[in-house]
Write a protein that holds these residues in place. Structure first.
Motif, PDB file in Angstrom:
ATOM      1  N   ALA A 182       0.835  -1.205   0.000  1.00 61.80           N
ATOM      2  CA  ALA A 182       0.000   0.000   0.000  1.00 61.80           C
ATOM      3  C   ALA A 182       0.867   1.251   0.000  1.00 61.80           C
ATOM      4  O   ALA A 182       0.603   2.215  -0.731  1.00 61.80           O
ATOM      5  CB  ALA A 182      -0.934  -0.010   1.202  1.00 61.80           C
ATOM      6  N   ALA A 183       1.923   1.238   0.837  1.00 67.90           N
ATOM      7  CA  ALA A 183       2.803   2.405   0.908  1.00 67.90           C
ATOM      8  C   ALA A 183       3.659   2.516  -0.355  1.00 67.90           C
ATOM      9  O   ALA A 183       3.841   3.614  -0.894  1.00 67.90           O
ATOM     10  CB  ALA A 183       3.692   2.308   2.143  1.00 67.90           C
ATOM     11  N   GLY A 184       4.180   1.398  -0.841  1.00 68.42           N
ATOM     12  CA  GLY A 184       4.985   1.422  -2.059  1.00 68.42           C
ATOM     13  C   GLY A 184       4.194   1.929  -3.250  1.00 68.42           C
ATOM     14  O   GLY A 184       4.752   2.572  -4.149  1.00 68.42           O
ATOM     15  N   GLY A 185       2.895   1.652  -3.259  1.00 72.59           N
ATOM     16  CA  GLY A 185       2.061   2.142  -4.348  1.00 72.59           C
ATOM     17  C   GLY A 185       2.010   3.649  -4.423  1.00 72.59           C
ATOM     18  O   GLY A 185       1.810   4.219  -5.510  1.00 72.59           O
ATOM     19  N   THR A 186       2.209   4.318  -3.294  1.00 74.50           N
ATOM     20  CA  THR A 186       2.165   5.785  -3.311  1.00 74.50           C
ATOM     21  C   THR A 186       3.298   6.375  -4.124  1.00 74.50           C
ATOM     22  O   THR A 186       3.234   7.548  -4.519  1.00 74.50           O
ATOM     23  CB  THR A 186       2.223   6.359  -1.881  1.00 74.50           C
ATOM     24  N   LEU A 187       4.344   5.590  -4.367  1.00 76.92           N
ATOM     25  CA  LEU A 187       5.434   6.091  -5.216  1.00 76.92           C
ATOM     26  C   LEU A 187       4.932   6.421  -6.615  1.00 76.92           C
ATOM     27  O   LEU A 187       5.544   7.216  -7.338  1.00 76.92           O
ATOM     28  CB  LEU A 187       6.557   5.060  -5.290  1.00 76.92           C
ATOM     29  N   GLY A 188       3.789   5.804  -6.995  1.00 76.62           N
ATOM     30  CA  GLY A 188       3.222   6.058  -8.316  1.00 76.62           C
ATOM     31  C   GLY A 188       2.731   7.476  -8.519  1.00 76.62           C
ATOM     32  O   GLY A 188       2.539   7.907  -9.654  1.00 76.62           O
ATOM     33  N   VAL A 189       2.519   8.222  -7.424  1.00 80.75           N
ATOM     34  CA  VAL A 189       2.054   9.602  -7.587  1.00 80.75           C
ATOM     35  C   VAL A 189       3.202  10.603  -7.480  1.00 80.75           C
ATOM     36  O   VAL A 189       2.976  11.802  -7.612  1.00 80.75           O
ATOM     37  CB  VAL A 189       0.951   9.968  -6.566  1.00 80.75           C
ATOM     38  N   LEU A 190       4.425  10.128  -7.245  1.00 83.62           N
ATOM     39  CA  LEU A 190       5.548  11.056  -7.119  1.00 83.62           C
ATOM     40  C   LEU A 190       6.604  10.817  -8.191  1.00 83.62           C
ATOM     41  O   LEU A 190       7.012  11.742  -8.893  1.00 83.62           O
ATOM     42  CB  LEU A 190       6.193  10.931  -5.737  1.00 83.62           C
ATOM     43  N   ILE A 191       7.057   9.571  -8.346  1.00 85.78           N
ATOM     44  CA  ILE A 191       8.094   9.293  -9.341  1.00 85.78           C
ATOM     45  C   ILE A 191       7.520   9.539 -10.737  1.00 85.78           C
ATOM     46  O   ILE A 191       6.496   8.985 -11.094  1.00 85.78           O
ATOM     47  CB  ILE A 191       8.599   7.849  -9.205  1.00 85.78           C
ATOM     48  N   PRO A 192       8.157  10.382 -11.535  1.00 84.77           N
ATOM     49  CA  PRO A 192       7.630  10.668 -12.879  1.00 84.77           C
ATOM     50  C   PRO A 192       7.593   9.429 -13.752  1.00 84.77           C
ATOM     51  O   PRO A 192       8.446   8.544 -13.599  1.00 84.77           O
ATOM     52  CB  PRO A 192       8.639  11.702 -13.419  1.00 84.77           C
ATOM     53  N   PRO A 193       6.614   9.338 -14.669  1.00 86.36           N
ATOM     54  CA  PRO A 193       5.580  10.333 -14.966  1.00 86.36           C
ATOM     55  C   PRO A 193       4.383  10.197 -14.030  1.00 86.36           C
ATOM     56  O   PRO A 193       3.664   9.200 -14.068  1.00 86.36           O
ATOM     57  CB  PRO A 193       5.175   9.987 -16.396  1.00 86.36           C
ATOM     58  N   SER A 194       4.195  11.166 -13.163  1.00 86.18           N
ATOM     59  CA  SER A 194       3.157  11.119 -12.138  1.00 86.18           C
ATOM     60  C   SER A 194       1.873  11.769 -12.642  1.00 86.18           C
ATOM     61  O   SER A 194       1.880  12.915 -13.092  1.00 86.18           O
ATOM     62  CB  SER A 194       3.643  11.862 -10.889  1.00 86.18           C
ATOM     63  N   GLY A 195       0.768  11.030 -12.539  1.00 90.69           N
ATOM     64  CA  GLY A 195      -0.518  11.586 -12.941  1.00 90.69           C
ATOM     65  C   GLY A 195      -0.917  12.786 -12.100  1.00 90.69           C
ATOM     66  O   GLY A 195      -1.505  13.748 -12.607  1.00 90.69           O
ATOM     67  N   ILE A 196      -0.596  12.740 -10.802  1.00 88.88           N
ATOM     68  CA  ILE A 196      -0.931  13.860  -9.919  1.00 88.88           C
ATOM     69  C   ILE A 196      -0.168  15.115 -10.334  1.00 88.88           C
ATOM     70  O   ILE A 196      -0.722  16.227 -10.344  1.00 88.88           O
ATOM     71  CB  ILE A 196      -0.611  13.502  -8.454  1.00 88.88           C
ATOM     72  N   LEU A 197       1.105  14.975 -10.675  1.00 88.33           N
ATOM     73  CA  LEU A 197       1.878  16.144 -11.109  1.00 88.33           C
ATOM     74  C   LEU A 197       1.350  16.698 -12.423  1.00 88.33           C
ATOM     75  O   LEU A 197       1.380  17.913 -12.649  1.00 88.33           O
ATOM     76  CB  LEU A 197       3.354  15.775 -11.234  1.00 88.33           C
ATOM     77  N   VAL A 198       0.867  15.821 -13.300  1.00 87.01           N
ATOM     78  CA  VAL A 198       0.245  16.297 -14.544  1.00 87.01           C
ATOM     79  C   VAL A 198      -0.987  17.137 -14.223  1.00 87.01           C
ATOM     80  O   VAL A 198      -1.184  18.225 -14.785  1.00 87.01           O
ATOM     81  CB  VAL A 198      -0.129  15.112 -15.455  1.00 87.01           C
ATOM     82  N   ILE A 199      -1.821  16.653 -13.314  1.00 83.80           N
ATOM     83  CA  ILE A 199      -3.028  17.397 -12.928  1.00 83.80           C
ATOM     84  C   ILE A 199      -2.655  18.703 -12.248  1.00 83.80           C
ATOM     85  O   ILE A 199      -3.278  19.754 -12.491  1.00 83.80           O
ATOM     86  CB  ILE A 199      -3.910  16.531 -12.009  1.00 83.80           C
ATOM     87  N   TYR A 200      -1.647  18.667 -11.375  1.00 83.56           N
ATOM     88  CA  TYR A 200      -1.201  19.905 -10.722  1.00 83.56           C
ATOM     89  C   TYR A 200      -0.730  20.913 -11.764  1.00 83.56           C
ATOM     90  O   TYR A 200      -1.012  22.116 -11.661  1.00 83.56           O
ATOM     91  CB  TYR A 200      -0.085  19.585  -9.736  1.00 83.56           C
ATOM     92  N   SER A 201       0.002  20.439 -12.768  1.00 87.83           N
ATOM     93  CA  SER A 201       0.468  21.329 -13.833  1.00 87.83           C
ATOM     94  C   SER A 201      -0.709  21.930 -14.594  1.00 87.83           C
ATOM     95  O   SER A 201      -0.701  23.124 -14.928  1.00 87.83           O
ATOM     96  CB  SER A 201       1.382  20.559 -14.784  1.00 87.83           C
ATOM     97  N   LEU A 205      14.413  12.975  -7.706  1.00 91.17           N
ATOM     98  CA  LEU A 205      15.267  12.662  -6.554  1.00 91.17           C
ATOM     99  C   LEU A 205      14.448  12.415  -5.286  1.00 91.17           C
ATOM    100  O   LEU A 205      14.715  11.435  -4.573  1.00 91.17           O
ATOM    101  CB  LEU A 205      16.300  13.765  -6.336  1.00 91.17           C
ATOM    102  N   PRO A 206      13.440  13.254  -4.951  1.00 89.31           N
ATOM    103  CA  PRO A 206      12.607  12.920  -3.785  1.00 89.31           C
ATOM    104  C   PRO A 206      11.918  11.565  -3.916  1.00 89.31           C
ATOM    105  O   PRO A 206      11.740  10.857  -2.918  1.00 89.31           O
ATOM    106  CB  PRO A 206      11.587  14.067  -3.748  1.00 89.31           C
ATOM    107  N   GLY A 207      11.520  11.198  -5.142  1.00 89.20           N
ATOM    108  CA  GLY A 207      10.889   9.896  -5.333  1.00 89.20           C
ATOM    109  C   GLY A 207      11.849   8.760  -5.050  1.00 89.20           C
ATOM    110  O   GLY A 207      11.509   7.789  -4.354  1.00 89.20           O
ATOM    111  N   VAL A 208      13.072   8.855  -5.578  1.00 89.59           N
ATOM    112  CA  VAL A 208      14.086   7.825  -5.328  1.00 89.59           C
ATOM    113  C   VAL A 208      14.446   7.797  -3.845  1.00 89.59           C
ATOM    114  O   VAL A 208      14.610   6.723  -3.249  1.00 89.59           O
ATOM    115  CB  VAL A 208      15.324   8.091  -6.196  1.00 89.59           C
TER     116      VAL A 208
END
Length: 435
Positions: free
Chosen positions: A149-168, A184-187
């Motif tokens: 569950a926690a590892g899955g959250t990496l999907g919203v930070l490590i590019p290409p992140s859907g959340i970052l696309v929406i934020y943009s 780098l924060p994702g890694v």
């Protein structure tokens, strides 16, 4: 500033909350509240003209093509089973350390996140791939399900992140800078997750079995396992490599990534079925997201008509607080809201209100985007909603939901620590950003 000046805008917000409480879909609730704000402040002919063209004008942007392309790339990567190769590589390298399979799962989540961009997709995929393996080896459900569950959250930070696309899309912040800053924060998040698992298992040895006493993989076998994950490497290079070195725009990179992911599916059995399924899933997800974009645009227009965002921004700027203190105050509601609302909706609901404040106090919009994304991550693994936790539960009914949430607690602590690091040392994210 008189409180009376805020009342029209606060009423629009109250209308939105009321519609959400009575379970109106978020996209329609946003649109309804926005229309109310427009009608209350402008003559109807002007509102009617605006509404007749808004759905097209708010979405007919070339840059928005990136969203369905990244969604399609993630669907094809899932169909091609690329997550299995990433997990196997992690298992080969980390399987003999304490909590090695859990660490390998985080490694697999991080690798799959680079081609998925979706927290839900990453959690669902790794539940299928890694959870049965960990349970079979004797891992307690708390650690096994919690790390997925926690590892899955990496999907919203490590590019290409859907959340970052929406934020943009919501803020017009540079998507290229967001992707570069997030890497780098994702890694670092993935590395701290793996370190956290090691420490947790050392403190609580009963969470996982002792590493097997069989022969350790040779160096050649380790690198061979990485070689089997070559498609993941190519996909990541096609997307982030071309963006980082200025070879392609995000839209062009997304197109290349989607094409390579399609080729990966075409090399496997059931190719026609998987491509058709991927197109259907991508179409449905794209429609849902663009409905939210249209609704959020209407809400932003209605709210802007009442002058609430600039009034709040000017009043908070007048408090003479430091930008950091102001951002901390803004982020606190996100940690709560993230427990009830999915990340995309949270971004689109709140940005019309908070983004003018962020700009007014002079805080870096790129760093703020990463901090909000972190808040989305924390919300995805905390009760009562914790979307990732329920995704794992839906895929593994035999695991108790309380075990999943308890297993997420150490990772929430790590997330909060990383938020503090990013605020204290913003250079971690921004060192590669140039104006």
């Amino acid at each position: 500033m008189m409180f009376a000046e805020l009342i029209p805008g606060l009423i629009v917000v109250a209308v939105l909350l009321g519609l959400l409480i009575i379970r109106i879909p978020i996209a329609f609730a946003l649109a309804g509240a926005g229309i109310y704000g427009l009608v209350s402040e402008r003559p109807w002919p002007a509102v009617e003209y605006l509404l007749s063209t808004f759905a097209y004008s708010s979405t007919a942007h070339y840059a928005y093509i990136v969203l369905p392309l990244f969604l399609f790339m993630g669907q094809m990567a899932f169909s091609a089973g690329l997550s299995r190769n990433a997990f196997d590589a992690g298992q080969t390298w980390l399987g003999r350390v304490p909590g090695g399979l859990a660490a390998a799962t985080v490694f697999g989540c991080a690798a799959f996140s680079t081609i998925s961009g979706s927290s839900v997709a990453t959690s669902a995929t790794m539940t299928r791939v890694a959870l049965p393996e960990m349970l079979r080896h004797g891992y307690l459900p708390r650690l096994a399900a919690g790390c997925i569950a926690a590892g899955g959250t990496l999907g919203v930070l490590i590019p290409p992140s859907g959340i970052l696309v929406i934020y943009s899309i919501a803020t017009e912040a540079s998507l290229v800078k967001l992707f570069i800053a997030a890497f780098l924060p994702g890694v670092m998040t993935a590395a701290l997750y793996i370190l956290g698992i090691y420490v947790w298992v050392k403190i609580r040895p009963e969470l996982s079995p002792k590493p097997a006493a069989d022969t350790a993989p040779t160096t050649a076998e380790k690198f061979k396992s990485l070689g089997r994950a070559w498609e993941v490497v190519i996909l990541f290079a096609a997307v982030m490599g071309t963006i980082y070195f200025g070879i392609a725009t995000p839209t062009e990179a997304a197109a290349m990534g989607a094409l390579f992911a399609l080729f990966a599916v075409l090399r496997r059995p059931n190719r026609t079925k998987n491509v058709i399924w991927g197109l259907k899933e991508t179409g449905g997800a794209t429609c849902s997201v663009f409905a939210l974009v249209v609704g959020a645009g209407m809400f932003s227009l209605g709210l802007s008509t009442t002058q609430l965002p600039p009034l709040l921004a000017s009043s908070l700027a007048g408090l003479d607080w430091s930008p950091t203190a102001m951002i901390l105050i803004i982020l606190l509601p996100y940690l709560i809201l993230g427990c009830f609302v999915d990340g995309i909706s949270m971004i689109l609901i709140t940005m019309p209100i908070v983004y003018p404040i962020v700009i007014q106090v002079g805080f870096d919009p790129i760093l703020f985007g990463l901090l909000v994304t972190k808040a989305v991550e924390i919300g995805a693994i905390t009760p009562p909603v914790g979307l990732n936790a329920f995704v794992v539960k839906s895929m593994a009914p035999e695991v108790e939901i309380k075990d999943i949430f308890m297993g997420c607690i150490p990772f929430v602590v790590i997330e909060i620590f990383i938020v503090i690091l990013l605020i204290t040392f913003p250079e971690i994210a921004l060192f590669a950003i140039t104006d």
